[in-house]
Motif scaffolding. Structure first.
Motif, mmCIF file in Angstrom:
data_model
loop_
_atom_site.group_PDB
_atom_site.id
_atom_site.type_symbol
_atom_site.label_atom_id
_atom_site.label_comp_id
_atom_site.label_asym_id
_atom_site.label_seq_id
_atom_site.Cartn_x
_atom_site.Cartn_y
_atom_site.Cartn_z
ATOM 1 N N ARG A 3 0.851 -1.186 0.000
ATOM 2 C CA ARG A 3 0.000 0.000 0.000
ATOM 3 C C ARG A 3 0.886 1.234 0.000
ATOM 4 N N TYR A 4 0.531 2.182 -0.834
ATOM 5 C CA TYR A 4 1.295 3.408 -0.960
ATOM 6 C C TYR A 4 0.769 4.469 0.001
ATOM 7 N N SER A 5 -0.545 4.669 0.008
ATOM 8 C CA SER A 5 -1.174 5.617 0.925
ATOM 9 C C SER A 5 -2.669 5.331 0.975
ATOM 10 N N THR A 6 -3.364 6.029 1.854
ATOM 11 C CA THR A 6 -4.810 5.879 1.980
ATOM 12 C C THR A 6 -5.445 7.255 1.856
ATOM 13 N N ARG A 7 -6.538 7.326 1.144
ATOM 14 C CA ARG A 7 -7.282 8.563 0.955
ATOM 15 C C ARG A 7 -8.753 8.302 1.256
ATOM 16 N N PRO A 18 -1.669 11.949 -4.221
ATOM 17 C CA PRO A 18 -0.535 12.632 -3.587
ATOM 18 C C PRO A 18 0.378 13.292 -4.623
ATOM 19 N N THR A 21 3.042 11.182 -6.175
ATOM 20 C CA THR A 21 2.498 10.256 -7.173
ATOM 21 C C THR A 21 2.329 10.981 -8.499
ATOM 22 N N ALA A 85 -7.381 2.691 -0.432
ATOM 23 C CA ALA A 85 -5.931 2.459 -0.455
ATOM 24 C C ALA A 85 -5.432 2.699 -1.875
#
Length: 98
Positions: A3-7, A18, A21, A85
């Protein structure tokens, strides 16, 4: 794939990609992304790829936001305030419920 990030999906069906990204993928305000649904995930990629069942397109805003069309969210059962995610590969962003 990690997982890179969560929004979070906002009230208008948007999420923010992001800035790092956007830089990595060389996305700028106004760029169009194709949205492809594969089972329970969304794949965002630049331009359009005739080999995949394209469902919709979206545009990157000045703030890095994209709006996930209502019909796409409904098809996946995604709702406002759901945590999404983000996974980043070489040239696509993959979105999945967190």
């Amino acid at each position: 794939m990690e997982r890179y990030s969560t929004r979070t999906i906002d009230d208008l069906g948007r999420i923010v990609l992001p800035s790092d990204t956007r830089k990595k993928l060389e996305l700028e305000s106004g760029d169009k992304l194709s949205i492809t649904i594969v089972e329970t995930i969304i794949i965002l990629h630049q331009g359009s790829d005739a080999s995949t069942p394209e469902c919709a397109t979206c545009q990157v805003s000045d703030l890095g936001m994209i709006e996930l069309p209502r019909e796409v969210r409904q098809k996946l059962g995604w709702n406002v305030k759901d945590q999404i995610a983000l996974y980043l590969t070489d040239n696509v962003v993959i979105l999945k419920l967190a």
